[in-house]
Write an enzyme that holds these catalytic residues in place. Structure first.
Site, PDB file in Angstrom:
ATOM      1  N   HIS A  82      -4.019  31.637  81.692  1.00 38.37           N
ATOM      2  CA  HIS A  82      -2.937  31.440  80.732  1.00 38.37           C
ATOM      3  C   HIS A  82      -1.645  31.607  81.542  1.00 38.37           C
ATOM      4  O   HIS A  82      -1.610  32.368  82.515  1.00 38.37           O
ATOM      5  CB  HIS A  82      -3.050  32.535  79.669  1.00 38.37           C
TER       6      HIS A  82
ATOM      7  N   ASP B 196      -6.895  40.156  82.693  1.00 45.61           N
ATOM      8  CA  ASP B 196      -6.237  39.706  81.476  1.00 45.61           C
ATOM      9  C   ASP B 196      -7.310  39.659  80.390  1.00 45.61           C
ATOM     10  O   ASP B 196      -8.131  38.748  80.340  1.00 45.61           O
ATOM     11  CB  ASP B 196      -5.626  38.310  81.722  1.00 45.61           C
TER      12      ASP B 196
ATOM     13  N   GLN C 150      -8.416  37.471  75.729  1.00 41.85           N
ATOM     14  CA  GLN C 150      -9.486  36.766  75.003  1.00 41.85           C
ATOM     15  C   GLN C 150     -10.829  37.475  75.122  1.00 41.85           C
ATOM     16  O   GLN C 150     -11.827  37.017  74.562  1.00 41.85           O
ATOM     17  CB  GLN C 150      -9.628  35.328  75.524  1.00 41.85           C
TER      18      GLN C 150
ATOM     19  N   LYS D  34      -4.998  39.636  68.805  1.00 39.23           N
ATOM     20  CA  LYS D  34      -6.211  38.849  69.072  1.00 39.23           C
ATOM     21  C   LYS D  34      -7.464  39.608  68.623  1.00 39.23           C
ATOM     22  O   LYS D  34      -8.572  39.122  68.765  1.00 39.23           O
ATOM     23  CB  LYS D  34      -6.338  38.553  70.574  1.00 39.23           C
TER      24      LYS D  34
ATOM     25  N   CYS E 228      -0.979  26.872  76.654  1.00 39.94           N
ATOM     26  CA  CYS E 228      -0.291  27.679  77.685  1.00 39.94           C
ATOM     27  C   CYS E 228      -1.124  27.736  78.956  1.00 39.94           C
ATOM     28  O   CYS E 228      -1.226  28.790  79.607  1.00 39.94           O
ATOM     29  CB  CYS E 228      -0.006  29.094  77.195  1.00 39.94           C
TER      30      CYS E 228
HETATM   31  C1  LIG Z   1      -5.878  34.551  78.181  1.00 38.94           C
HETATM   32  C2  LIG Z   1      -4.538  34.909  77.608  1.00 38.94           C
HETATM   33  N1  LIG Z   1      -3.688  35.632  78.330  1.00 38.94           N
HETATM   34  C3  LIG Z   1      -2.499  36.001  77.852  1.00 38.94           C
HETATM   35  C4  LIG Z   1      -2.087  35.636  76.598  1.00 38.94           C
HETATM   36  C5  LIG Z   1      -0.749  36.062  76.108  1.00 38.94           C
HETATM   37  O1  LIG Z   1      -0.897  36.938  75.016  1.00 38.94           O
HETATM   38  P1  LIG Z   1       0.370  37.386  74.171  1.00 38.94           P
HETATM   39  O2  LIG Z   1       1.077  36.120  73.774  1.00 38.94           O
HETATM   40  O3  LIG Z   1      -0.211  38.112  72.996  1.00 38.94           O
HETATM   41  O4  LIG Z   1       1.197  38.246  75.043  1.00 38.94           O
HETATM   42  C6  LIG Z   1      -2.933  34.853  75.809  1.00 38.94           C
HETATM   43  C7  LIG Z   1      -2.513  34.372  74.479  1.00 38.94           C
HETATM   44  O5  LIG Z   1      -2.980  33.388  73.985  1.00 38.94           O
HETATM   45  C8  LIG Z   1      -4.201  34.499  76.320  1.00 38.94           C
HETATM   46  O6  LIG Z   1      -5.045  33.763  75.605  1.00 38.94           O
END
Ligand SMILES: Cc1ncc(COP(=O)(O)O)c(C=O)c1O
Length: 405
Positions: free
Chosen positions: A122, A199, A202, A225, A363
């Site tokens: 992401h 990270d 997910q 999430k 993203c």
């Molecule tokens: C794999 C991953 N990393 C980071 C993020 C960013 O999360 P947040 O927007 O809640 O900070 C997301 C959000 O979709 C994600 O799916």
């Protein structure tokens, strides 16, 4: 024990909604999950009965708010099996958690050091490290993805060397659904002495995350999430590292002593929690984790896998549909394209039928480039997803295909 999806659905008021008089079919759970009534109540109750600033006040409300706020931290610490509660830092979400680590890392790296990330990130876990490398003079190395949408593990092993100072990768890909071998990846990075950040945005809602057993240094995730509120997240970091990690935001709460010329920093977790925190959402996040932990995790996992398998079978049988991301190990994320039309049109035409999916690059523009698609349509599942919702999705897609023809 059977998994009672209906009983779960009844706890989510939003699932009763109609969109254009059609029952809402909510299949955008990788973007954000819906919230059970108990989480909504936790926010309302806090503001109705105990709203006050934490740690500061010498009165009943401040005491209640502080206890609930710190109690929520204990819930999260137990949930991920943190060594100690001080390792659990409240943040606004995964993105902020990564930025806190990256900001500190920039001053710890030097020219010649290497940082490894993957082509499966992401943007939050990619752009941040690009910036860190630009600021520090370190070199960014990228683990490629195979055609199946898995990380190329041989390439990963080959990238690791004595110059590798930091490795960051996703537990699960938001765009492909791929589950990565995080324990093995961590072990190999540790063999060369690198710090590891996972990270978990997910991963957190689909696996029993035990940070001690994984062996990583940082694990980050967002409340929204995992059935919790938006604007709230966690940076978990190893105490021995966080104690000396450069501070990020400065201001109230994160200091120990202040003179007109200088300041010293507070102990963990407060040294990373400058300013008035998001108390209501921290408490609600604790409630979400309490709610989630009460589910039979084995049955939940089996249900989500069964839904995913059912959806994948229907997708494979759908003429003109291509699944993007065919990893062996996936969570409930079905990313696809239709020969009949652009993902944005698919999303729009499904929405007219009450079906909510996500379309676009998720993203994750480098993943779209890797698979040579402008974007995908993505249906993503949660504890409350039913088999009839998958049927509705594919009936809806058949209509979309006709409309686009
Ligand atoms: C794999 C991953 N990393 C980071 C993020 C960013 O999360 P947040 O927007 O809640 O900070 C997301 C959000 O979709 C994600 O799916």
């Amino acid at each position: 024990m059977s998994f009672d999806v209906q009983a779960i659905r009844e706890q989510f008021p939003i699932l009763q909604r109609k969109i254009d008089n059609k029952p809402l079919v909510y299949l955008d759970n990788a973007a954000t999950t819906q919230k059970p009534q108990c989480v909504i109540d936790a926010i309302v109750n806090y503001y109705t009965t105990s709203n006050s600033n934490v740690h500061r006040g010498a009165h009943q409300l401040a005491d209640e708010a502080t206890r609930a706020f710190e109690g929520a931290r204990d819930i999260i610490a137990a949930f991920i099996n943190a060594n100690v509660r001080e390792e659990v830092i409240w943040t606004s979400g995964t993105t902020e958690s990564i930025n806190i680590v990256a900001h500190g890392l920039a001053s710890l790296l030097a020219h010649g050091d290497e940082v490894i990330v993957t082509a499966m990130e992401h943007h939050a876990n990619l752009v941040t490290w690009q910036q860190t490398c630009q600021q520090s003079g370190a070199t960014l190395r990228i683990v490629p993805i195979t055609d199946a949408g898995e990380l190329d593990m041989e390439a990963y092993y080959a990238l690791l060397n004595s110059k590798t100072k930091f490795v960051a990768f996703p537990h699960v890909s938001n765009a492909l659904g791929t589950v990565n071998p995080i324990k093995d990846m961590t072990e190999k990075a540790k063999d060369v002495g690198a710090w590891v950040l996972i990270d978990g945005a997910q991963g957190i809602a689909h696996f029993n995350v035990d940070v001690q057993s994984i062996g990583c240094d940082f694990y980050v995730f967002s409340a929204h999430k995992i059935y919790g509120p938006m604007g709230m997240g966690i940076l978990w970091g190893r105490k021995s590292l966080l104690e000396d990690w450069p501070v990020w935001k400065t201001g109230g709460e994160m200091i120990s002593t202040v003179t007109l010329e200088t300041a010293t920093w507070n102990v963990l977790p407060y040294r990373f929690e400058a300013g008035t925190p998001n108390v209501a959402d921290a408490i609600a996040f604790g409630e979400a984790i309490r709610w989630f932990s009460a589910l039979d995790q084995t049955a939940l996992h089996a249900h989500e896998q069964a839904v995913m398998q059912y959806a994948t079978e229907q997708a494979n049988a759908f003429d003109g549909l291509s699944i993007i991301g065919q990893a062996q190990d996936k969570v409930g994320v079905l990313s696809f394209t239709l020969a009949a039309g652009h993902p944005a049109d698919i999303g729009f035409l499904l929405d007219r039928q009450g079906i909510a999916i996500r379309t676009g690059d998720h993203c994750a523009q480098p993943i779209m480039a890797r698979f040579n698609v402008p974007g995908t349509a993505r249906a993503s599942f949660a504890a409350y997803t039913t088999f009839s919702e998958i049927d509705a999705l594919f009936q809806g897609l058949h209509k979309v295909k006709k409309m686009l023809a």
